[in-house]
Design a protein around this motif. Structure first.
Motif, PDB file in Angstrom:
ATOM      1  N   ARG A   1       0.830  -1.165   0.087  1.00 30.20           N
ATOM      2  CA  ARG A   1      -0.029   0.035   0.031  1.00 30.20           C
ATOM      3  C   ARG A   1       0.900   1.172   0.121  1.00 30.20           C
ATOM      4  O   ARG A   1       0.465   2.221  -0.587  1.00 30.20           O
ATOM      5  CB  ARG A   1      -0.799  -0.096   1.110  1.00 30.20           C
TER       6      ARG A   1
ATOM      7  N   ASP B   1       0.319   3.599  -2.813  1.00 28.02           N
ATOM      8  CA  ASP B   1      -0.504   4.803  -2.390  1.00 28.02           C
ATOM      9  C   ASP B   1      -0.393   5.123  -1.312  1.00 28.02           C
ATOM     10  O   ASP B   1      -1.223   5.082  -0.318  1.00 28.02           O
ATOM     11  CB  ASP B   1      -1.760   4.218  -2.686  1.00 28.02           C
TER      12      ASP B   1
ATOM     13  N   THR C   1       0.229   7.508   2.173  1.00 26.36           N
ATOM     14  CA  THR C   1      -0.268   8.854   2.765  1.00 26.36           C
ATOM     15  C   THR C   1       0.844   9.726   3.150  1.00 26.36           C
ATOM     16  O   THR C   1       1.965   9.551   3.093  1.00 26.36           O
ATOM     17  CB  THR C   1      -1.137   8.484   4.082  1.00 26.36           C
ATOM     18  N   GLU C   2       0.294  11.089   3.843  1.00 31.73           N
ATOM     19  CA  GLU C   2       1.435  11.930   4.248  1.00 31.73           C
ATOM     20  C   GLU C   2       2.391  11.276   5.217  1.00 31.73           C
ATOM     21  O   GLU C   2       3.628  11.406   5.335  1.00 31.73           O
ATOM     22  CB  GLU C   2       0.918  13.088   4.689  1.00 31.73           C
ATOM     23  N   GLU C   3       1.723  10.569   6.169  1.00 32.50           N
ATOM     24  CA  GLU C   3       2.373  10.015   7.217  1.00 32.50           C
ATOM     25  C   GLU C   3       3.589   8.833   6.564  1.00 32.50           C
ATOM     26  O   GLU C   3       4.346   8.836   7.377  1.00 32.50           O
ATOM     27  CB  GLU C   3       1.082   9.199   8.075  1.00 32.50           C
ATOM     28  N   ASP C   4       2.897   7.999   5.812  1.00 31.83           N
ATOM     29  CA  ASP C   4       3.708   7.015   5.384  1.00 31.83           C
ATOM     30  C   ASP C   4       4.963   7.631   4.604  1.00 31.83           C
ATOM     31  O   ASP C   4       6.289   7.153   4.552  1.00 31.83           O
ATOM     32  CB  ASP C   4       3.033   6.235   4.284  1.00 31.83           C
TER      33      ASP C   4
ATOM     34  N   GLN D   1       0.448   2.542  10.807  1.00 34.56           N
ATOM     35  CA  GLN D   1      -0.860   2.138  10.244  1.00 34.56           C
ATOM     36  C   GLN D   1      -1.106   0.484  10.631  1.00 34.56           C
ATOM     37  O   GLN D   1      -1.973   0.126  11.352  1.00 34.56           O
ATOM     38  CB  GLN D   1      -0.879   1.972   8.490  1.00 34.56           C
TER      39      GLN D   1
END
Lengths: 424, 515
Positions: free
Chosen positions: B349, B353, B355-358, B395
């Motif tokens: 993921r 795709d 996220t900002e956090e990732d 996550q």
């Protein structure tokens, strides 16, 4: 990629390991078996048993960190309400948080496994000091006997019947007039003479004949799949018969737990023996003090009653049950009596008379006099022992024995086993 | 991605066939090698019965192994659990060998066989072939031959020296199995004498060039060498301290017969062979589970699997991944399948795709687009501990609701030290990584002293970390076994890893050897 079918490989590769394991834990397993014998029903002796071993006997130690000292961190899943800084009280006992036991789940619990019927009987027999031959005989599975039943056209190569196959082949060869080698050789000899004589027409005719003969020989083969015959076996179950086994026991207070345990092994052994010979066995438990009654197994072995001992009451009860439920034509009757030898002296007469009538009806009547080792002299004069002596002499199917320990029990069955050995 | 072309399903119905297996294997191979880029050993599928599976369980999953009562014990136990219905058997067993042997059970349905092939014959197989631990420490092509040799050798010894004597030696070696592995590559000599000579010359030249008389005037710390040069020389000769107890005993134990040394060696090799597996449970299962999930989905997308088969697969897939909470009665520790798969899926993921956090947590590869490349690298170069330390994302911590606790043995309560929040992520991750560090979970035990001339006493030291001492009763039993192999008195010394202070000592004597 290869695909290999291993399903037909020999099974129980682990058997050697298992034997080593049982050897290792022998002492504990025997203890557990003895315990099991106490709780088992007589008719259940012939089966497998779940054994519980204290884990320390088969422990495989390795250096491990204890939980009694020091500090540790651990991570758990599934948080619902905790936030950092919360304190969770530990469970009181056991030390440490009981949750994260050893990762393989083995833990310190008892080790539980199942003894097979064979292993169980092995250990049961060991205490009884059975001769080896008898042991194997008793352990043998009751398998239906294969009996020859003619021939069949299909089967495994190992069952091929050569005589029958060759007979068919011969018959077919004769019927279809398969030329023999000799015939061809004769024709060839004729051909040779014809050629020598310069008889061309004759030689051509003979050549044609030889070709035809050889062709016929090929078409009618020496051995045809049609000829094959295989030995056929049918599995015939052994003649199914039924037996009833009477267990008679003195239930008066003088029979201690130990003596009862001894008596139980005696009954069990008879049961195992009978179960080898009869498809169906019923067990009747009759216990007596001054009065006798047919009871269930639990009551038979567990409860004691106070009161004197009148053996004839049990024999009367046995006769009654026999007449009511077990017609002599249909049933083989076995009786096993265990007692500590006491009887009211004025009952002896009746008792011996009744026994004298009963014993001829029975296939086998075994009497054991159980006692702990005390009072050898006392046993010598025990009323039953003295009285039964005459019956023992008069009837070959009567056996009696004094027994103080499990390994002495077998002797009472000695004749019984010897007889079946001779018959086998 | 290629456009899925719908074709006929590979199979319908539950019964499997050899043809079907072959077809399915080809279809999977196309996806696994062609699309996922897996690199695998050739596979050998072996169909076995449930009884044979139990056999394989008992011999720790190996197709052949020497005889020992402990395997019989395991067999008896597994068999009972299975017969009672308390436990189902695994659908497959896979062996790290070349060719990779993969057992499948005959009573699996065709769907399960497909799953098993994808999981074991491709997932585990790829992991075995590519992970650095397996590459470095195991010889996949030789293991079966070695096991065969071991089995024969042990049987021959039993014949010759008696079952009891052999059993005693193997028992003792088994007890020390966790301390029979090399955790670090051994010090090696330079390959050729010429090279060694060249290096010596270079060193001498360097010393001459950089000689300064001033160094001589510095005061030296009093070292052990000066106090007892004799003992020091002996321990250097023996290569002490030595963490591999079995290796040390095999090479040095004064009383062992040759055949006993060989037995110890066999057990040591076995321990070394399994060591990578102990260190990569989460990754190995995570990798295999991820691979089978991908493959099954792609097969389904192409119309090669029926919807019914897919439902059956999803049912068993989700039961394997079930992770009960810590307060659930079914809780048996963190499920390596669940954790491994959650992490692999999350890596995919994040790569595809994020996220900002990732992006802040994994700046190097978040959004790289090629999830398989990231995963393949991870599978090749990490073990559980480092993998979790590097790849566990906030996550996943939130999903599994992981929290870490601190437990002081003398305290009456356990303290929750971190949960799934901004302050807690890193410390939960660190704690979880440590939990999977085998070298931290096993007590750290070394041979520090072996007196070969005088009283022949052997001293092993347990470096006590965080005050966690050995469980005294089992330690004594193991010590007795160690003494059996050593032949003379053995002393266990527990010293504090931080201060070097001795906390406790216990001794064991060799038990008399049965004739």
């Amino acid at each position: 990629m290869h695909i290999v079918d291993r399903r037909l490989n020999p099974k129980s590769k682990s058997l050697g390991n298992r034997q080593r394991f049982i050897r290792r834990a022998k002492a504990e397993i025997r203890e557990a078996v003895n315990e099991a014998i106490k709780t088992r029903k007589v008719s259940e002796i012939d089966g497998k048993e779940e054994i519980r071993l204290p884990s320390k006997t088969v422990r495989e130690p390795s250096f491990s960190l204890g939980t009694a000292t020091g500090r540790r961190d651990f991570v758990l899943p599934g948080n619902k309400t905790f936030t950092a800084g919360d304190r969770i009280p530990k469970p009181k006992s056991g030390g440490g948080s009981g949750r994260d036991g050893s990762p393989d789940g083995a833990g310190e619990d008892d080790f539980v496994f199942t003894l097979t019927r064979e292993e169980f009987l092995d250990i049961f027999f060991e205490d009884l000091a059975l001769p080896d031959l008898v042991k194997t005989k008793l352990k043998a599975e009751r398998a239906p006997m294969p009996v020859r039943a003619g021939f069949m056209t299909e089967g495994p190569p190992a069952k091929l019947s050569y005589p029958r196959t060759m007979r068919n082949s011969l018959a077919r060869r004769i019927a279809l007039r398969r030329p023999t080698e000799k015939e061809i050789a004769e024709l060839e000899a004729e051909l040779a003479t014809a050629e020598e004589a310069g008889d061309e027409a004759g030689a051509a005719r003979l050549k044609e004949k030889i070709t035809a003969t050889e062709r016929r020989r090929r078409i009618v083969p020496f051995l045809d799949p049609l000829d094959l015959r295989y030995r056929r076996f049918e599995h015939i179950p052994k003649p199914t018969t039924q037996a009833v086994m009477f267990c008679l026991m003195d239930a008066s207070a003088s029979m201690t737990e130990d003596l009862k345990d001894l008596a139980k092994r005696f009954f069990m052994l008879l049961y195992v023996f009978l179960s080898r010979h009869y498809a169906e066995i019923e067990v009747v438990f009759i216990r007596h003090t001054t009065r006798a009654a047919e009871v269930d197994e639990e009551t038979f072995f567990r409860s004691t009653e106070t009161g004197g001992t009148v053996v004839s009451s049990a024999l009367a009860e046995m006769t009654r049950v026999l007449e009511e439920r077990y017609p002599l034509d249909d049933w083989n009757i076995y009786a096993a009596q265990a007692s500590d030898g006491h009887n009211f002296s004025d009952d002896m007469g009746t008792c011996l008379e009744m026994l004298g009538q009963l014993v001829p009806l029975c296939q086998y009547y075994a009497y054991v006099e159980v006692s702990d080792d005390s009072g050898f002299a006392d046993r010598f004069s025990s009323p039953l022992w003295a009285g039964y002596g005459d019956i023992d002499e008069a009837h070959p199917n009567f056996a009696m024995r004094r027994v103080g320990a499990p390994e002495e029990i077998f002797a009472v069955f000695h004749d019984l086993f010897a007889r079946s050995r001779a018959a086998a | 991605m290629t456009v899925a072309t719908l074709s006929r399903p590979l199979f319908t119905g539950a019964d499997w066939t050899f043809d079907g297996l072959q077809r399915v294997n080809e279809a999977i191979e196309e996806i696994a090698v062609g699309e996922l880029g897996l690199d695998i050993y050739p596979t050998q599928i072996e169909v076995i019965t449930s009884e044979q599976m139990l056999d394989a369980y008992a011999s720790i999953g190996m197709p052949l192994l020497y005889r020992h009562w402990s395997f019989g014990k395991r067999f008896a136990h597994e068999e009972m659990l299975y017969r009672r219905g308390a436990q189902a058997l695994a659908y497959e067993l896979v062996i790290n060998s070349d060719p990779c042997i993969c057992y499948v059970m005959e009573d699996n349905s065709m769907t399960m066989q497909t799953l098993v092939l994808a999981h074991a014959a491709f997932g585990h197989n790829h992991f075995f072939k590519n992970n650095y631990l397996f590459r470095q420490w195991t010889q996949a092509d030789a293991v079966l031959d070695y096991l065969d040799f071991a089995k024969r050798y042990v049987a021959a010894c039993e014949e010759r020296y008696g079952v009891d004597a052999v059993e005693m030696t193997i028992d003792a070696a088994h007890a020390l199995m966790n301390h029979g592995v090399d955790r670090h590559p051994k010090k090696r000599r330079v390959a050729t004498p010429e090279k060694r000579k060249a290096r010596d010359l270079a060193r001498r030249a360097h010393e001459e060039a950089s000689y300064s008389d001033l160094w001589r005037t510095l005061p030296r710390p009093p070292d052990r060498a000066q106090r007892d040069p004799e003992a020091s020389r002996e321990s250097t000769d023996l290569g002490l301290p030595e963490e591999n107890l079995l290796y040390f005993l095999e090479k040095t134990a004064p009383k062992l017969e040759d055949w006993q040394r060989e037995l110890v060696r066999i057990v040591r090799h076995l321990a070394q062979y399994f060591h990578p597996q102990r260190q990569t449970k989460v990754m190995n299962e995570g990798c295999a589970t991820f691979v089978h999930y991908e493959i099954m989905h792609r097969l389904h997308a192409r119309g090669l699997l029926t919807d019914g088969a897919m439902m059956e697969f999803l049912h068993s897939h989700s039961s394997v991944l079930f992770q009960p909470g810590f307060d659930d009665r079914r809780y048996r520790g963190v499920n390596p399948y669940a954790l491994g798969y959650a992490m692999m899926r999350d890596i995919k993921r994040i790569a595809e795709d994020p996220t900002e956090e990732d992006r802040t947590w994994f700046p190097d590869w978040a959004g790289s687009g090629d999830a398989m490349a990231v995963l393949r690298d991870a599978w090749a170069d990490y073990r559980d501990e480092s993998f979790i330390q590097q790849y566990l994302s906030p996550q996943v911590i939130r999903e599994l609701r992981l929290f870490s606790c601190f437990d002081e043995a003398t305290d009456s309560a356990v303290e929750v030290s971190a949960i799934h929040d901004e302050e807690g992520y890193r410390s939960v991750r660190r704690a979880l990584a440590r939990q999977y560090d085998v070298s931290l979970q096993d007590p750290q035990i070394e041979v520090i002293e072996a007196n070969l001339k005088g009283n022949r006493r052997l001293v092993v030291e347990h470096k006590v970390r965080h005050g966690r001492r050995l469980e005294p009763e089992t330690a004594q039993r193991v010590l007795e076994m160690l003494a059996t192999l050593w032949g003379y008195r053995v002393r266990l010394r527990e010293t504090c890893a931080d201060t070097g202070r001795t906390i406790g000592e216990q001794d064991a004597l060799a038990s008399p050897v049965p004739a």
